[in-house]
Scaffold this motif. Structure first.
Motif, PDB file in Angstrom:
ATOM      1  N   ALA A  23      24.560 -23.176  35.373  1.00 22.15           N
ATOM      2  CA  ALA A  23      25.214 -23.256  36.682  1.00 22.15           C
ATOM      3  C   ALA A  23      25.782 -24.650  36.920  1.00 22.15           C
ATOM      4  CB  ALA A  23      24.219 -22.880  37.783  1.00 22.15           C
ATOM      5  N   LEU A  24      25.010 -25.691  36.582  1.00 19.90           N
ATOM      6  CA  LEU A  24      25.479 -27.057  36.786  1.00 19.90           C
ATOM      7  C   LEU A  24      26.623 -27.412  35.841  1.00 19.90           C
ATOM      8  CD1 LEU A  24      22.137 -29.012  37.364  1.00 19.90           C
ATOM      9  CD2 LEU A  24      23.829 -28.304  39.063  1.00 19.90           C
ATOM     10  N   THR A  25      26.586 -26.887  34.615  1.00 17.49           N
ATOM     11  CA  THR A  25      27.676 -27.151  33.669  1.00 17.49           C
ATOM     12  C   THR A  25      28.991 -26.632  34.212  1.00 17.49           C
ATOM     13  OG1 THR A  25      26.164 -27.044  31.781  1.00 17.49           O
ATOM     14  CG2 THR A  25      28.500 -26.728  31.321  1.00 17.49           C
ATOM     15  N   GLN A  26      28.968 -25.395  34.710  1.00 19.10           N
ATOM     16  CA  GLN A  26      30.190 -24.824  35.260  1.00 19.10           C
ATOM     17  C   GLN A  26      30.593 -25.517  36.553  1.00 19.10           C
ATOM     18  OE1 GLN A  26      30.816 -22.713  38.196  1.00 19.10           O
ATOM     19  NE2 GLN A  26      32.947 -22.917  37.566  1.00 19.10           N
ATOM     20  N   GLY A  27      29.621 -25.734  37.467  1.00 19.91           N
ATOM     21  CA  GLY A  27      29.936 -26.317  38.766  1.00 19.91           C
ATOM     22  C   GLY A  27      30.441 -27.742  38.669  1.00 19.91           C
ATOM     23  N   LEU A  28      29.798 -28.548  37.820  1.00 19.50           N
ATOM     24  CA  LEU A  28      30.253 -29.926  37.645  1.00 19.50           C
ATOM     25  C   LEU A  28      31.616 -29.969  36.974  1.00 19.50           C
ATOM     26  CD1 LEU A  28      26.954 -31.717  36.581  1.00 19.50           C
ATOM     27  CD2 LEU A  28      28.305 -32.217  38.610  1.00 19.50           C
ATOM     28  N   GLY A  29      31.836 -29.087  35.987  1.00 22.70           N
ATOM     29  CA  GLY A  29      33.141 -29.049  35.333  1.00 22.70           C
ATOM     30  C   GLY A  29      34.253 -28.742  36.312  1.00 22.70           C
ATOM     31  N   GLN A  30      34.001 -27.768  37.202  1.00 25.69           N
ATOM     32  CA  GLN A  30      34.993 -27.432  38.226  1.00 25.69           C
ATOM     33  C   GLN A  30      35.147 -28.573  39.230  1.00 25.69           C
ATOM     34  OE1 GLN A  30      34.199 -23.705  40.256  1.00 25.69           O
ATOM     35  NE2 GLN A  30      35.356 -24.331  42.055  1.00 25.69           N
ATOM     36  N   GLY A  31      34.017 -29.167  39.642  1.00 30.28           N
ATOM     37  CA  GLY A  31      34.062 -30.239  40.623  1.00 30.28           C
ATOM     38  C   GLY A  31      34.739 -31.491  40.108  1.00 30.28           C
ATOM     39  N   ALA A 116      34.867 -21.455  30.560  1.00 30.19           N
ATOM     40  CA  ALA A 116      33.816 -21.566  31.565  1.00 30.19           C
ATOM     41  C   ALA A 116      33.585 -20.265  32.319  1.00 30.19           C
ATOM     42  CB  ALA A 116      34.158 -22.670  32.559  1.00 30.19           C
ATOM     43  N   ALA A 117      34.479 -19.285  32.145  1.00 28.45           N
ATOM     44  CA  ALA A 117      34.386 -18.040  32.916  1.00 28.45           C
ATOM     45  C   ALA A 117      33.033 -17.340  32.792  1.00 28.45           C
ATOM     46  CB  ALA A 117      35.520 -17.094  32.510  1.00 28.45           C
ATOM     47  N   PRO A 118      32.425 -17.255  31.581  1.00 29.05           N
ATOM     48  CA  PRO A 118      31.151 -16.548  31.501  1.00 29.05           C
ATOM     49  C   PRO A 118      29.954 -17.354  31.962  1.00 29.05           C
ATOM     50  CG  PRO A 118      31.776 -17.307  29.314  1.00 29.05           C
ATOM     51  CD  PRO A 118      32.914 -17.648  30.237  1.00 29.05           C
ATOM     52  N   LEU A 119      30.114 -18.663  32.199  1.00 32.55           N
ATOM     53  CA  LEU A 119      28.948 -19.500  32.459  1.00 32.55           C
ATOM     54  C   LEU A 119      28.228 -19.122  33.753  1.00 32.55           C
ATOM     55  CD1 LEU A 119      30.080 -23.082  31.366  1.00 32.55           C
ATOM     56  CD2 LEU A 119      28.861 -21.345  30.060  1.00 32.55           C
ATOM     57  N   THR A 120      28.986 -18.857  34.831  1.00 29.41           N
ATOM     58  CA  THR A 120      28.340 -18.511  36.093  1.00 29.41           C
ATOM     59  C   THR A 120      27.644 -17.152  35.997  1.00 29.41           C
ATOM     60  OG1 THR A 120      30.142 -19.691  37.193  1.00 29.41           O
ATOM     61  CG2 THR A 120      28.684 -18.390  38.571  1.00 29.41           C
ATOM     62  N   THR A 121      28.284 -16.201  35.316  1.00 23.53           N
ATOM     63  CA  THR A 121      27.638 -14.906  35.103  1.00 23.53           C
ATOM     64  C   THR A 121      26.361 -15.078  34.297  1.00 23.53           C
ATOM     65  OG1 THR A 121      29.822 -13.872  35.098  1.00 23.53           O
ATOM     66  CG2 THR A 121      27.998 -12.566  34.246  1.00 23.53           C
ATOM     67  N   LEU A 122      26.411 -15.911  33.262  1.00 16.74           N
ATOM     68  CA  LEU A 122      25.213 -16.186  32.466  1.00 16.74           C
ATOM     69  C   LEU A 122      24.131 -16.848  33.315  1.00 16.74           C
ATOM     70  CD1 LEU A 122      26.715 -17.447  29.099  1.00 16.74           C
ATOM     71  CD2 LEU A 122      25.302 -15.416  29.416  1.00 16.74           C
ATOM     72  N   GLY A 151      26.612 -27.391  42.278  1.00 22.26           N
ATOM     73  CA  GLY A 151      27.394 -27.995  41.205  1.00 22.26           C
ATOM     74  C   GLY A 151      28.625 -28.772  41.667  1.00 22.26           C
ATOM     75  N   PRO A 152      29.574 -28.134  42.384  1.00 25.76           N
ATOM     76  CA  PRO A 152      30.765 -28.874  42.828  1.00 25.76           C
ATOM     77  C   PRO A 152      30.448 -30.016  43.790  1.00 25.76           C
ATOM     78  CG  PRO A 152      31.151 -26.498  42.909  1.00 25.76           C
ATOM     79  CD  PRO A 152      29.692 -26.688  42.659  1.00 25.76           C
TER      80      PRO A 152
END
Length: 528
Positions: A23-31, A116-122, A151-152
């Motif tokens: 969750a943090l990997t995806q959220g920080l990447g987006q943020g 990053a699309a599957p990361l939040t689902t994962l 994350g963001p």
């Protein structure tokens, strides 16, 4: 080792930690993309407006691809897709370090959004699958939603320290390190496999293309529209028309297929449609926290490093909201959670609406913390209600709901941020016109203010004409700042009205249900 269902909590803990990292990997990447647009623009030699396209091209695959994950998991397994996606994310993060032009950055951002699309689902699946039914609700769901939300926000806390004087290198390296850690966790902790069968059909790619046009047009319009202004560019209107037509075509196509990507008939049932609209509107209301305070402070000359304390407190408030859900969440308490959340948002927005040009981040800590805490109090019970409806339909609908939920939240966030930015720009122009007219109408007061400022500048500037020009310029700057703050106050007050109106409607709904329950036995006795 693949986890059996209903692992003891201590054995499920590694999977929950993996969920947090994903969750943090995806959220920080987006943020990191949305928060550091000015720095990115400087590194790429582009304007801030041009760099805004990076957010758009990142969000398009993030909104579209999750809808395809249902079939991808059935045919190939989500773990395999996740491994490929994270490896791609790793490669993109590595290449991004050396990107120096906007065109290459846009291509890489699009690929990064796809990866990053599957990361939040994962993140959801790693938090839910190892736990028994009771702990899925009590622990798994709040943990996944808490860290997806944080994350963001956390990107605003760590970005100033990572950027320093060295540009974005450490930001890219942080994304790279998190991607490597996520890859290791996915390989080390596999999810339960599902029976594989060939379900992907040629028409799926047509649906995906049309979804890309539909969602992509909306995302681009609401990110770029407020910047270029909606009516100044004809292509924005045509893009929205194309989006509506593409989404209409998706609905027609999916309703007439034997094996659609998603069950549209189930999604438009009254219960799920009501829940989807609720989540969508709530996500728009919460956009105040991303489109409101940080942008207002930026216009007032507050540096990102000065906002670290504010967003640290917001992250802690979100954690506290997640802990409150773990402690007290129950299916029968969903409406009460929502009522408390709406009242807290209304209170926080009302406090924010009293801002002035002298307001600084420390003066908004309490109000923004209330909104951050409320976000988890609303989001977790609402998602719980959706998962309950999905599981009642069948276990295979759980992933369907999670994926549709993620897509609507992505679109809702973009629409909310774009809509609020549009409102701010419109109201700023209105307030600036009014303030300018007042300055002209009260020429004596204006001349007195000019004289006062000229006197203050006398020790620094000897030339009277230059002193007068500098004084007039500073008054104009203060007027523009005041107009912007008044526009943001309008935004905060609108958020207060929306949250208060929703709270009143919810109270009336609860009162109706209580009266109906109280009168039902009386009517039964009368009938007998």
């Amino acid at each position: 080792m693949v986890p059996p269902p209903g692992l003891p909590l201590h054995q499920a803990l590694p999977y929950i930690l993996a969920s947090i990292v994903l969750a943090l990997t995806q959220g920080l990447g987006q943020g990191f993309v949305s928060v550091n647009i000015p720095q990115v623009a400087g590194d790429l030699g582009a304007t801030t407006t041009q760099a805004s396209w990076l957010s758009a091209v990142y969000m398009i695959p993030r909104a579209v691809l999750p809808l395809m994950l249902i079939k991808i998991r059935t045919q190939y397994g989500l773990r395999r897709f996740a491994e490929v996606g994270i490896v791609a994310f790793l490669v993109v993060s590595f290449i991004t370090i050396w990107v120096t032009d906007l065109r290459s950055a846009m291509v890489l951002q699009f690929l990064s959004g796809m990866a990053a699309a599957p990361l939040t689902t994962l993140a959801f699946l790693y938090a839910l699958e190892p736990l028994g039914a009771a702990w899925k609700i009590r622990l798994g769901l709040p943990v996944a939603l808490t860290f997806i939300t944080i994350g963001p926000l956390l990107a605003r806390v760590v970005s100033p320290a990572l950027i320093g004087d060295g540009g974005l290198t450490w930001v890219h390296l942080t994304s790279l390190g998190l991607a490597m850690l996520s890859l290791a966790l996915v390989f080390r902790l596999p999810l339960r496999p599902v029976p594989h069968q060939k379900v992907i059909e040629p028409l799926d790619f047509l649906t995906l293309l049309l979804l890309g046009i539909g969602f992509g047009g909306i995302i681009i319009a609401f990110i770029i529209g407020p910047t270029y202004w909606w009516t100044a560019q004809d292509w924005i209107g045509w893009l929205l028309v194309a989006s509506v037509l593409a989404l209409t075509a998706v609905a027609v196509l999916e309703l007439n297929r034997n094996n659609p990507i998603f069950d549209l008939r189930w999604l438009v049932t009254p219960e799920i449609l009501h829940l989807t609209i609720t989540l969508f509107l709530f996500r728009i209301i919460l956009s105040e926290q991303s489109a409101g305070a940080p942008r207002m402070f930026q216009l007032l000359g507050v540096a990102p490093a000065q906002m670290v304390g504010l967003f640290t407190v917001i992250c802690i408030a979100c954690l506290m909201g997640g802990l409150a859900c773990i402690a007290w969440i129950r299916p029968e308490r969903v409406a009460k959670f929502h009522l408390v959340a709406l009242l807290l948002i209304a209170a926080g927005a009302w406090m924010d609406a009293q801002a002035t040009v002298d307001t600084r981040p420390e003066q908004m800590i309490i109000s923004q913390a209330l909104i951050g805490f409320a976000s988890l109090l609303f989001l977790t019970p609402a998602t719980l209600a959706g998962l309950g409806a999905a599981l009642a339909k069948g276990p295979q609908y759980m992933l369907s709901f999670v994926i549709v939920f993620l897509s609507t939240q992505s679109i809702g966030g973009v629409i909310g941020s774009g809509g609020f930015t549009t409102l701010i720009n419109w109201r700023e122009a209105f307030h600036l016109q009014v303030l300018t007219e007042e300055l002209q109408a009260t020429s004596a007061a204006t001349m007195a203010e000019i004289a006062t400022r000229m006197a203050a500048l006398a020790p620094q500037i000897a030339d009277p004409a230059l002193r007068r020009a500098r004084a007039v310029s500073s008054i104009a700057q203060d007027t523009a700042s005041q107009a912007y703050v008044m526009a943001y106050n309008d935004l905060y007050f609108l958020t207060f009205l929306l949250a208060s109106g929703a709270a009143v409607a919810l109270l009336l709904h609860l009162l109706r249900d209580r009266l109906a329950a109280r009168w039902a036995p009386v009517e039964t006795e009368t009938a007998s």
